[in-house]
Design a protein around this motif. Sequence first.
Motif, PDB file in Angstrom:
ATOM      1  N   PHE A 128       0.833  -1.209   0.000  1.00 30.67           N
ATOM      2  CA  PHE A 128       0.000   0.000   0.000  1.00 30.67           C
ATOM      3  C   PHE A 128       0.864   1.254   0.000  1.00 30.67           C
ATOM      4  CE2 PHE A 128      -3.736  -2.373   0.517  1.00 30.67           C
ATOM      5  CZ  PHE A 128      -4.827  -1.523   0.544  1.00 30.67           C
ATOM      6  N   LEU A 160      -7.415   4.813  -1.276  1.00 29.91           N
ATOM      7  CA  LEU A 160      -6.573   4.077  -0.335  1.00 29.91           C
ATOM      8  C   LEU A 160      -6.586   4.751   1.030  1.00 29.91           C
ATOM      9  CD1 LEU A 160      -3.394   3.142  -2.428  1.00 29.91           C
ATOM     10  CD2 LEU A 160      -5.386   1.740  -1.917  1.00 29.91           C
ATOM     11  N   THR A 203     -12.080  -5.508  -0.104  1.00 23.69           N
ATOM     12  CA  THR A 203     -12.514  -4.667   1.009  1.00 23.69           C
ATOM     13  C   THR A 203     -13.794  -3.913   0.669  1.00 23.69           C
ATOM     14  OG1 THR A 203     -10.217  -4.395   1.729  1.00 23.69           O
ATOM     15  CG2 THR A 203     -11.816  -2.813   2.571  1.00 23.69           C
ATOM     16  N   LEU A 242      -9.814   3.978   2.784  1.00 25.88           N
ATOM     17  CA  LEU A 242      -9.897   2.608   3.268  1.00 25.88           C
ATOM     18  C   LEU A 242      -9.058   2.389   4.524  1.00 25.88           C
ATOM     19  CD1 LEU A 242      -9.813   0.558  -0.061  1.00 25.88           C
ATOM     20  CD2 LEU A 242     -11.772   1.071   1.400  1.00 25.88           C
ATOM     21  N   SER A 269      -4.799  -3.823  -5.644  1.00 19.33           N
ATOM     22  CA  SER A 269      -6.077  -3.787  -6.367  1.00 19.33           C
ATOM     23  C   SER A 269      -7.008  -4.906  -5.899  1.00 19.33           C
ATOM     24  CB  SER A 269      -5.824  -3.904  -7.872  1.00 19.33           C
ATOM     25  OG  SER A 269      -5.026  -2.824  -8.339  1.00 19.33           O
ATOM     26  N   TRP A 299      -6.923  -6.400  -2.997  1.00 17.61           N
ATOM     27  CA  TRP A 299      -7.344  -6.089  -1.621  1.00 17.61           C
ATOM     28  C   TRP A 299      -8.417  -5.011  -1.616  1.00 17.61           C
ATOM     29  CZ3 TRP A 299      -7.856  -2.357   2.024  1.00 17.61           C
ATOM     30  CH2 TRP A 299      -7.892  -2.752   3.366  1.00 17.61           C
ATOM     31  N   VAL A 300      -8.268  -3.988  -2.445  1.00 12.92           N
ATOM     32  CA  VAL A 300      -9.251  -2.907  -2.493  1.00 12.92           C
ATOM     33  C   VAL A 300     -10.611  -3.431  -2.936  1.00 12.92           C
ATOM     34  CG1 VAL A 300      -9.904  -0.809  -3.741  1.00 12.92           C
ATOM     35  CG2 VAL A 300      -7.591  -1.038  -2.811  1.00 12.92           C
TER      36      VAL A 300
END
Length: 746
Positions: free
Chosen positions: A244, A259, A471, A262, A465, A467-468
């Motif tokens: 990140f 980001l 999430t 988040l 990407s 993970w985003v």
Amino acid sequence: MDSRVRRLDGALLLALVAFALLPWYGLEGGIWNGGWVASWPLAPEAAPALVQIGVRSALWLVPLALAIAAALALRFTPPGERRGRWLAAVGGIGLACLVAEGLAIGYGGWNWSGWESLFGPLEDGQPPFGLGAFALALAFLLFLSFGLAERGRLRGDAFVLSAIALVVALVTAFVLYPLASLFAGAFQALDGSFDATSFLTNIQDPSIWSLACLTGSGNCGLSWRTVTLAICTGLGTTILGLAFALVATRTGFPFKRLLRLLTILPIITPPFVIGLVLILLFGRSGVVTQTILTLTGLDGGRWLYGLPGIWIAQMLSFTPIAFMVLIGVMEGISPAMEEAAQTMRANRWRTFWTVTFPLMRPGLANAFLVGFIESMADFGNPLVLGGSHGVLSTEIFFAVVGAQNDPARAAVLALVLLAFTLSAFFLQRLWLRGRSYTTVTGKGDSGRHVPLDPKLRAIVVSAVSIWVVFTLTVYAMIVFGSFVRTLGLDNTLTLDHYAKAFSVSPGESGLRWTGVAWNSFWTTMEIALIAAPLTALVGLLSAYLLVRQRFAGREMLEFVLMLSFAIPGTVIGVSYVLAFNLPPIEMTGTAMILVVCFVFRNMPVGVRGGIAAMSQLDRSLDEASLTLGANSFTTLRRVVLPLLKPAIVAALVYSFVRSITSISAVIFLVSAQYNMATSYIVGLTENGEYGVAIAYSTMLIAVMVVVIGLFQLLVGKRTLRRETRNTAPAAAAPTTVATLSQEKVA
């Protein structure tokens, strides 16, 4: 009148009021109830200490009266070093006598059999301390501080000495004393008597240390499961947090603001909500599981319930914290170091691994430590997803409130958990000791950071990407799940969950809060709003003492203040139950124990934020104020604090959010009268009311966002600017004056 005489008069007045007027012991219903006034001052439950000596035959209070009399006699002695020596001795002895009699005598008499053999049995015991006892303790602290000031300690600054004494007393009472009670509790039998075999039996329990999993003959013990999970979570969150940070600082990723957003969401999300959503997605009846079963006929099984599911939930919960730690480190690395490596013909890959990565060692160590400790302390996700694979935090909970009801086992498990976290804490400090990572100096330092190697950029962007997307899916499910009847089974839109939790109806005397969640909601808001400013106050005062003062034991005080960070919430909860369930301080089942727990659990953030912010303020500001005749208290209030608004906001926001979302310590301390939101949501989850639990969690997230904005609006922000003022006729050159502007955040 001399200021030394005036302040001693104030302390003497406080001591006399505490001993002769205020109720000495704790009152049923609290001091603000008012019911005790009718029976004051002769009833034993409401009498002051002076009367308790007669009505309860409390001869153990006589030494306190003698200490007050000695301080009163010193009032008529000329101020100076000699009086200061005696005054400090009176304060220290009086405080020691108060603590000793409080620990030695309980409800039924002597707490320690040795005291009874020395002094004989007591006809009556004593309840927990009340307002009078705490006020007298403060008076003795003031005697001690004023005496040291008259002796010339710390340049005779009575405010600084009093602040140090107060902070040390608070940390001793609410950090060290609970830990000592936890250690003592490990050696107690079920009836509370001393039993060394109890500790040996529990510490040797095979369920804690078994290594049967290595031979394939069974499961590993609790400790190894917990440590393995914590190491995996620490490594995983550190690696993903590093990805990140690299994407945010070394690439042209188009969604950098997303980001940042988040990183906030998991912090203001109740800790078990992510685990609950994972069940609704990947559980036996989850949306994804049922979709795969329909399309392929494959049954997903129960893979989610155990260490894999807990690990995924912890990765989602704690990766943003690792990112917040590492992005500051990435932005602080000097571009000149990387440019120098490239000047020597190192390519981007070699520059990263030989220059950038080694300089990130402190951030990587801190990120791993945070992930490790957060995993060890995590209670909500293992409770929801653990199944038959328990960890130390959940087993401690069941040892206290489960059918076995074994406080000694809970204390031993808590000590094992504390040993692992403190070991990680010390190993991290040992790894970084003696190394320098300074890259920013006072010299010119321009340039741009070197972009990532294309291969490394592709890896980190892909990981981030994925993970985003995952999430965002989880949080979309949180919101969507609160508006449907049963997520995955009946997706009919409805407001029934919000209506059940937060319904309001008109009544004869006004609105009636008929929703099932209102009681815990208002209790949570009240306690969080009380704890937040107290946390900021204690944390920033401690930071002021550590940064601006030099005194014996300063390093030890800083270590003890930061010790709360390394203590898992589960350990704090158990230690508070053991420490404050009996005299001299009994708070179990009250709102006060929740407030105190939150203050000293979240205090390290205020301390570190205050230290970082105060280290940027030149000491000449304090010296100028003192030179102009202001004392230390005025300097702190009018010069230092206005320049610490960012640190104040950070301490307020963090303590408020953590007070609402905390579960590992709270679960042991809540009561029927004072039930917190997280504990109530756990109950909803256990009863299968997932929709109401998600609706309640969504409401908490929205409320926290609003309150965070209000904190920033009320405190404002610090703005330094330069103004040009004409201090001479027009022909003269203007004078530039640096001024401080305190503006409110719009």
